[in-house]
Design a protein around this motif. Structure first.
Motif, PDB file in Angstrom:
ATOM      1  N   VAL A  95      67.823  29.584  63.340  1.00  0.00           N
ATOM      2  CA  VAL A  95      66.694  30.301  63.925  1.00  0.00           C
ATOM      3  C   VAL A  95      66.088  31.217  62.866  1.00  0.00           C
ATOM      4  CG1 VAL A  95      67.602  30.201  66.267  1.00  0.00           C
ATOM      5  CG2 VAL A  95      68.227  32.109  64.794  1.00  0.00           C
ATOM      6  N   PRO A  96      64.768  31.382  62.860  1.00  0.00           N
ATOM      7  CA  PRO A  96      64.135  32.269  61.874  1.00  0.00           C
ATOM      8  C   PRO A  96      64.368  33.733  62.226  1.00  0.00           C
ATOM      9  CG  PRO A  96      62.487  31.372  63.372  1.00  0.00           C
ATOM     10  CD  PRO A  96      63.786  30.705  63.723  1.00  0.00           C
ATOM     11  N   VAL A  97      64.719  34.534  61.241  1.00  0.00           N
ATOM     12  CA  VAL A  97      64.906  35.972  61.442  1.00  0.00           C
ATOM     13  C   VAL A  97      64.221  36.739  60.324  1.00  0.00           C
ATOM     14  CG1 VAL A  97      67.110  35.768  62.661  1.00  0.00           C
ATOM     15  CG2 VAL A  97      67.102  35.964  60.176  1.00  0.00           C
ATOM     16  N   GLU A  98      63.817  37.956  60.620  1.00  0.00           N
ATOM     17  CA  GLU A  98      63.282  38.859  59.606  1.00  0.00           C
ATOM     18  C   GLU A  98      63.410  40.279  60.126  1.00  0.00           C
ATOM     19  OE1 GLU A  98      58.938  38.941  59.102  1.00  0.00           O
ATOM     20  OE2 GLU A  98      58.869  37.382  60.643  1.00  0.00           O
ATOM     21  N   VAL A  99      63.335  41.229  59.222  1.00  0.00           N
ATOM     22  CA  VAL A  99      63.380  42.638  59.602  1.00  0.00           C
ATOM     23  C   VAL A  99      62.151  43.340  59.034  1.00  0.00           C
ATOM     24  CG1 VAL A  99      65.899  42.727  59.687  1.00  0.00           C
ATOM     25  CG2 VAL A  99      64.723  43.287  57.556  1.00  0.00           C
ATOM     26  N   GLU A 100      61.777  44.429  59.671  1.00  0.00           N
ATOM     27  CA  GLU A 100      60.697  45.258  59.159  1.00  0.00           C
ATOM     28  C   GLU A 100      61.312  46.408  58.372  1.00  0.00           C
ATOM     29  OE1 GLU A 100      58.284  46.494  62.384  1.00  0.00           O
ATOM     30  OE2 GLU A 100      57.744  44.447  63.006  1.00  0.00           O
ATOM     31  N   ALA A 101      60.936  46.517  57.121  1.00  0.00           N
ATOM     32  CA  ALA A 101      61.514  47.563  56.273  1.00  0.00           C
ATOM     33  C   ALA A 101      61.066  48.946  56.696  1.00  0.00           C
ATOM     34  CB  ALA A 101      61.143  47.318  54.815  1.00  0.00           C
ATOM     35  N   GLY A 102      59.904  49.042  57.319  1.00  0.00           N
ATOM     36  CA  GLY A 102      59.439  50.343  57.794  1.00  0.00           C
ATOM     37  C   GLY A 102      59.255  51.334  56.660  1.00  0.00           C
ATOM     38  N   ARG A 103      59.798  52.537  56.844  1.00  0.00           N
ATOM     39  CA  ARG A 103      59.621  53.597  55.846  1.00  0.00           C
ATOM     40  C   ARG A 103      60.627  53.505  54.716  1.00  0.00           C
ATOM     41  NH1 ARG A 103      59.844  56.123  60.752  1.00  0.00           N
ATOM     42  NH2 ARG A 103      61.895  56.989  60.251  1.00  0.00           N
ATOM     43  N   GLU A 104      61.563  52.604  54.799  1.00  0.00           N
ATOM     44  CA  GLU A 104      62.645  52.578  53.829  1.00  0.00           C
ATOM     45  C   GLU A 104      62.183  52.023  52.475  1.00  0.00           C
ATOM     46  OE1 GLU A 104      65.275  54.050  54.258  1.00  0.00           O
ATOM     47  OE2 GLU A 104      65.433  54.271  56.425  1.00  0.00           O
ATOM     48  N   ALA A 105      62.376  52.815  51.440  1.00  0.00           N
ATOM     49  CA  ALA A 105      62.110  52.359  50.070  1.00  0.00           C
ATOM     50  C   ALA A 105      63.437  52.011  49.419  1.00  0.00           C
ATOM     51  CB  ALA A 105      61.395  53.456  49.283  1.00  0.00           C
ATOM     52  N   GLY A 106      63.412  51.103  48.469  1.00  0.00           N
ATOM     53  CA  GLY A 106      64.633  50.754  47.758  1.00  0.00           C
ATOM     54  C   GLY A 106      65.530  49.804  48.507  1.00  0.00           C
ATOM     55  N   LEU A 107      64.978  49.054  49.458  1.00  0.00           N
ATOM     56  CA  LEU A 107      65.769  48.100  50.216  1.00  0.00           C
ATOM     57  C   LEU A 107      66.267  46.995  49.285  1.00  0.00           C
ATOM     58  CD1 LEU A 107      66.768  47.325  53.028  1.00  0.00           C
ATOM     59  CD2 LEU A 107      64.623  46.117  53.400  1.00  0.00           C
ATOM     60  N   VAL A 108      67.582  46.820  49.222  1.00  0.00           N
ATOM     61  CA  VAL A 108      68.186  45.876  48.286  1.00  0.00           C
ATOM     62  C   VAL A 108      68.430  44.523  48.956  1.00  0.00           C
ATOM     63  CG1 VAL A 108      70.172  45.416  46.783  1.00  0.00           C
ATOM     64  CG2 VAL A 108      69.275  47.752  47.012  1.00  0.00           C
ATOM     65  N   GLU A 109      69.164  44.517  50.053  1.00  0.00           N
ATOM     66  CA  GLU A 109      69.447  43.271  50.756  1.00  0.00           C
ATOM     67  C   GLU A 109      69.767  43.559  52.214  1.00  0.00           C
ATOM     68  OE1 GLU A 109      72.854  41.441  48.911  1.00  0.00           O
ATOM     69  OE2 GLU A 109      74.248  42.494  50.235  1.00  0.00           O
ATOM     70  N   VAL A 110      69.676  42.509  53.015  1.00  0.00           N
ATOM     71  CA  VAL A 110      70.030  42.598  54.425  1.00  0.00           C
ATOM     72  C   VAL A 110      71.043  41.512  54.736  1.00  0.00           C
ATOM     73  CG1 VAL A 110      69.213  42.470  56.811  1.00  0.00           C
ATOM     74  CG2 VAL A 110      67.763  43.512  55.057  1.00  0.00           C
ATOM     75  N   ARG A 111      72.126  41.896  55.409  1.00  0.00           N
ATOM     76  CA  ARG A 111      73.162  40.938  55.810  1.00  0.00           C
ATOM     77  C   ARG A 111      73.157  40.820  57.325  1.00  0.00           C
ATOM     78  NH1 ARG A 111      75.206  44.449  52.411  1.00  0.00           N
ATOM     79  NH2 ARG A 111      76.401  45.532  54.032  1.00  0.00           N
ATOM     80  N   ALA A 120      71.373  46.703  56.410  1.00  0.00           N
ATOM     81  CA  ALA A 120      70.564  46.760  55.201  1.00  0.00           C
ATOM     82  C   ALA A 120      71.161  47.749  54.207  1.00  0.00           C
ATOM     83  CB  ALA A 120      69.134  47.169  55.546  1.00  0.00           C
ATOM     84  N   ASP A 121      71.261  47.324  52.950  1.00  0.00           N
ATOM     85  CA  ASP A 121      71.666  48.206  51.855  1.00  0.00           C
ATOM     86  C   ASP A 121      70.415  48.786  51.212  1.00  0.00           C
ATOM     87  OD1 ASP A 121      74.345  47.920  52.137  1.00  0.00           O
ATOM     88  OD2 ASP A 121      74.578  46.402  50.579  1.00  0.00           O
ATOM     89  N   ILE A 122      70.399  50.115  51.035  1.00  0.00           N
ATOM     90  CA  ILE A 122      69.250  50.804  50.462  1.00  0.00           C
ATOM     91  C   ILE A 122      69.706  51.593  49.253  1.00  0.00           C
ATOM     92  CG2 ILE A 122      67.466  52.535  50.882  1.00  0.00           C
ATOM     93  CD1 ILE A 122      67.723  51.776  53.870  1.00  0.00           C
ATOM     94  N   SER A 123      69.050  51.364  48.126  1.00  0.00           N
ATOM     95  CA  SER A 123      69.404  52.057  46.887  1.00  0.00           C
ATOM     96  C   SER A 123      68.871  53.476  46.897  1.00  0.00           C
ATOM     97  CB  SER A 123      68.846  51.295  45.678  1.00  0.00           C
ATOM     98  OG  SER A 123      69.079  52.029  44.494  1.00  0.00           O
ATOM     99  N   GLN A 124      69.753  54.411  46.482  1.00  0.00           N
ATOM    100  CA  GLN A 124      69.354  55.813  46.345  1.00  0.00           C
ATOM    101  C   GLN A 124      69.449  56.266  44.895  1.00  0.00           C
ATOM    102  OE1 GLN A 124      72.131  57.311  49.521  1.00  0.00           O
ATOM    103  NE2 GLN A 124      70.263  58.338  50.222  1.00  0.00           N
ATOM    104  N   GLY A 125      69.313  55.322  43.979  1.00  0.00           N
ATOM    105  CA  GLY A 125      69.379  55.659  42.560  1.00  0.00           C
ATOM    106  C   GLY A 125      70.756  56.152  42.166  1.00  0.00           C
ATOM    107  N   ARG A 126      70.818  57.316  41.550  1.00  0.00           N
ATOM    108  CA  ARG A 126      72.091  57.874  41.101  1.00  0.00           C
ATOM    109  C   ARG A 126      73.007  58.249  42.262  1.00  0.00           C
ATOM    110  NH1 ARG A 126      70.350  61.976  36.162  1.00  0.00           N
ATOM    111  NH2 ARG A 126      69.437  60.377  34.774  1.00  0.00           N
ATOM    112  N   LEU A 127      72.459  58.389  43.437  1.00  0.00           N
ATOM    113  CA  LEU A 127      73.274  58.754  44.597  1.00  0.00           C
ATOM    114  C   LEU A 127      73.976  57.547  45.219  1.00  0.00           C
ATOM    115  CD1 LEU A 127      70.866  61.290  46.363  1.00  0.00           C
ATOM    116  CD2 LEU A 127      72.806  61.789  44.857  1.00  0.00           C
ATOM    117  N   GLY A 128      73.741  56.374  44.637  1.00  0.00           N
ATOM    118  CA  GLY A 128      74.416  55.179  45.151  1.00  0.00           C
ATOM    119  C   GLY A 128      73.590  54.486  46.217  1.00  0.00           C
ATOM    120  N   ARG A 129      74.266  53.990  47.268  1.00  0.00           N
ATOM    121  CA  ARG A 129      73.585  53.265  48.321  1.00  0.00           C
ATOM    122  C   ARG A 129      73.895  53.857  49.692  1.00  0.00           C
ATOM    123  NH1 ARG A 129      73.873  46.717  47.200  1.00  0.00           N
ATOM    124  NH2 ARG A 129      72.953  46.731  45.092  1.00  0.00           N
ATOM    125  N   LYS A 130      72.971  53.655  50.605  1.00  0.00           N
ATOM    126  CA  LYS A 130      73.209  53.960  52.002  1.00  0.00           C
ATOM    127  C   LYS A 130      72.909  52.707  52.814  1.00  0.00           C
ATOM    128  CE  LYS A 130      68.516  55.707  52.784  1.00  0.00           C
ATOM    129  NZ  LYS A 130      67.693  56.890  53.162  1.00  0.00           N
TER     130      LYS A 130
END
Length: 327
Positions: free
Chosen positions: A7-23, A102-112
């Motif tokens: 089935v086709p799936v997708e997510v809306e990134a919205g306000r999130e910057a630095g989105l790396v990947e979605v599992r 979703a993994d989001i990069s925070q630069g030097r602060l790592g990921r959230k």
């Protein structure tokens, strides 16, 4: 949805910057342990054949899924970005949770991480050929057949679940223990074995009886002999406390202190999480476990389950509590 389809799936990134990947993960509705598999194995699993890959592993003792493999891992380079063709597990059936993390990069602060989830009902497109209990036959409960595999003890009031599987016309064996798959249980003697909601069974007396399971017109019967300590013992009652709403980053303390035992016996507590991305809970075998509310970009609900057991081995029916986390 249909078992085995894509089935086709997708997510809306919205306000999130630095989105790396979605599992994307699949879980049966009441799965207790939401543990992600390591990246190396997860990557392999996400590229595996739908006909052979499992998207969750099962605990060798309880049979409950404890480690999840992503059904799809997607990045901005996929079409659509962070989405794609998601395979429905070939052995999925009944009420399922589809969890996107979703993994989001925070630069030097790592990921959230942030998550979203939906509930879907999955059905196979083929007929059920046969259904059966996946256990020893006849089943001996109590002193003459103590079984650590299902946690049986010599006590009235013990609650347990028996694995039930069905063979379908496509050759796939699917788990049918949950009532959400269409399974119904009936006991030959409610004074020996009592059928509870959610496919749970409770020992309430000694003697010989039978347990019958039906699904899609197919039926199987299991002979059961119960020989437990006949000392009267009322099962305890679990109380998981009131629902609450908290802010991300707050310390959350769950409250099972209102749980009680009719005979006033001390209780053993067992907390687990059954909804939301995994949080690290402390003191899960105490009355008041705690965790730190994770970061969320939008309001999200986390659900927790409490079971209590008295010193004679009698269990409570599960109790649930929702914790809503706001940004």
């Amino acid at each position: 949805m249909t078992s085995g389809q894509a089935v086709p799936v997708e997510v809306e990134a919205g306000r999130e910057a630095g989105l790396v990947e979605v599992r994307y993960y699949w879980y049966p509705e009441q799965t207790e342990a939401l543990v992600e598999q390591g990246e190396d194995r997860a990557g392999k699993a996400s590229q595996g054949s739908m006909a052979t890959e499992k998207y969750w592993q099962k605990d060798s003792i309880t049979g409950a899924p404890v480690v999840a493999l992503p059904a799809l891992t997607s990045t901005v380079d996929r079409v659509p970005p962070y989405g794609g063709a998601l395979p429905v597990p070939p052995d999925a059936i009944g009420r399922m949770r589809l969890l996107a993390i979703a993994d989001i990069s925070q630069g030097r602060l790592g990921r959230k991480t942030v998550f979203d989830e939906v509930f879907v009902t999955v059905q196979p497109a083929v007929d059920l050929l046969s259904i059966d209990f996946e256990t020893e036959k006849p089943l001996q409960l109590g002193r003459t057949g103590q079984s650590s595999a299902y946690g049986h003890v010599d006590s009235l009031g013990k609650i347990f679940e028996l694995p039930v599987v069905g063979e379908f016309a496509d050759g796939v064996m699917r788990p049918l223990s949950s009532p959400s798959t269409g399974t119904k249980y009936s006991s030959g003697d409610d004074h020996i074995l009592k059928v509870l909601p959610d496919g749970l069974l409770q020992i309430v007396g000694n003697g010989k009886t039978s347990l019958t399971v039906t699904n899609r017109g197919k039926q199987a019967t299991l002979d059961v002999r119960v020989e437990v300590n006949p000392e009267a013992n009322e099962p305890p009652i679990a109380d998981a406390g009131a629902a609450k709403t908290v802010k991300a980053g707050a310390k959350v303390r769950l409250n099972g202190l209102q749980s009680r035992d009719p005979e006033g016996e001390a209780l053993f507590y067992a907390w687990s999480q059954v909804r939301g991305s995994k949080v690290a809970m402390l003191d899960v075998n105490m009355a008041e476990p705690s965790f730190t509310a994770p970061y969320v970009s939008e309001t999200r609900t986390f659900r927790f389950k409490l079971r209590v057991t008295d010193k004679k081995g009698a269990d409570s029916v599960p109790a649930y509590v929702d914790v809503t986390v706001e940004p």
